[in-house]
Motif scaffolding. Structure first.
Motif, short mmCIF file in Angstrom:
data_model
loop_
_atom_site.label_atom_id
_atom_site.label_comp_id
_atom_site.label_asym_id
_atom_site.label_seq_id
_atom_site.Cartn_x
_atom_site.Cartn_y
_atom_site.Cartn_z
N ASP A 23 21.50 -38.95 2.01
CA ASP A 23 21.63 -37.47 2.38
C ASP A 23 22.72 -37.07 1.58
N SER A 24 23.23 -35.07 1.69
CA SER A 24 23.37 -34.76 0.23
C SER A 24 24.35 -35.10 0.19
N THR A 25 25.36 -35.02 1.64
CA THR A 25 26.68 -35.58 1.58
C THR A 25 27.32 -36.21 1.27
N ASN A 26 26.35 -37.40 0.61
CA ASN A 26 26.74 -39.33 0.17
C ASN A 26 26.40 -39.37 -0.68
N ARG A 27 25.22 -38.77 -1.21
CA ARG A 27 24.71 -38.76 -2.59
C ARG A 27 25.29 -38.95 -3.51
#
Length: 339
Positions: free
Chosen positions: A191-195
């Motif tokens: 997801d955008s948080t962990n990318r």
């Protein structure tokens, strides 16, 4: 029909390096992560690779069968003189598979999960290193192919060919290549948080592949390894390496922008270019020993065997490839529905 067999041989090698390489790289990326990121990577790896990881190893089975049936003398040299690193590879694949399954499906949750995690991570690192060392030993010029075993020590025949500086560097290069493939794969699965975690890891892995590749070339050149000198002089190899170098900047840019399809495509192209550059450098002499060079085309089985093998590979390809495509598509759809 020989060209058909060689096509399937090369295709199996490329697909195994890319697909199984990404499998091995999963454990490497997890190993070199912080404790919190290890938990994240473990969860992501299971979700992405869990349903299909066993299918990736079908390509090494096909590769071995082609060599065994179509090029028996070539196969014989590999399994006799390189039986130690190949046994370590098989042991690593087995232990890695056991750890992968038990750390997710062990009904009793206790501290044994820690053991399974570390077994998965360490075997994921060591297995591609031994695979790379096996490949490096084929090209290092350290092999001694002989019928007079009494003239040599066990170390000369079965240890020195793979336990040397060049083979070790090739082993670490392949392990870095595996981590490179996995890091880029996980960019599009996060997801955008962990990318950003995998974007950073992809950059490091790319630089590691470039650095280790340069070290392999330098070591080989300084030590007059025939494969490396031919690698540098071969015009086809030079073209492929130039193309690979030209793709580095767009690859890094695609990693920075976290573009899923483009980064994976460029990473796959990099691996294909590297593999074909290595194959073209000294083809068809794919085993360079200290006392001889062995051409794979001089070890071809009788024409009748090659004909049957080629037909079998074509028929098998018509069944296996659609099946694998359906497998990947099915679990991709399941993932989309679950999300």
């Amino acid at each position: 029909m020989l060209n058909v067999v060689l096509f399937f041989l090369a295709t199996s090698l490329v697909l195994y390096v890319i697909l199984a390489g990404a499998d091995f790289g999963a454990g490497i990326v997890e190993l070199f992560s912080t404790k919190s990121n290890q938990a994240l990577t473990k969860k992501t790896i299971y979700r992405v690779m869990g349903p299909v990881w066993e299918a990736n190893h079908i390509w090494i089975i096909i590769l071995i069968v082609i060599l065994w049936v179509g090029f028996p003398d070539f196969y014989n040299v590999l399994v006799v003189y390189l039986h130690i690193p190949l046994t370590l590879v098989l042991l690593g694949i087995t232990m890695r598979g056991v750890a992968f399954v038990f750390r997710h499906y062990d009904a009793y949750k206790d501290k044994s999960q820690i053991l399974y995690d570390w077994l998965f991570r360490i075997s994921s690192l060591l297995t591609p290193i031994f695979l790379g060392m096996t490949a490096g030993s084929m090209l290092s010029g350290k092999l001694v192919i002989t019928d007079s075993y009494e003239q040599y020590t066990f170390y000369d025949l079965f240890i020195a060919p793979w336990l040397n500086g060049f083979s070790i560097l090739v082993g670490f290069f392949f392990a870095a290549l595996c981590a490179f493939l996995t890091s880029i794969l996980l960019i599009g699965e996060s997801d955008s948080t962990n990318r950003k975690i995998y974007v950073r890891k992809s950059k490091y892995a790319t630089l590691m592949v470039i650095g280790l590749g340069f070290l392999v070339l330098c070591y080989g050149f300084i030590n007059d390894i025939v494969f490396i000198t031919d690698f540098i002089k071969n015009p086809y190899t030079i073209v492929l390496i130039i193309l690979s170098a030209l793709l580095i900047l767009p690859l890094l840019q695609s990693i920075k922008q976290a573009t899923k399809v483009l980064s994976r495509t460029l990473a796959g192209l990099q691996v294909i270019l590297i593999l074909f550059a290595a194959m073209f450098a000294h083809f068809p002499y794919l085993i360079i020993a200290s006392n001889t060079e062995m051409s794979i085309l001089e070890t071809v089985a009788p024409e009748a065997v090659i004909k049957v093998l080629g037909i079998t590979l074509i028929m098998g390809g018509l069944v296996i490839l659609p099946g694998l495509f359906h497998l990947l598509k099915s679990f991709k759809m399941i993932k989309v529905l679950e999300s």
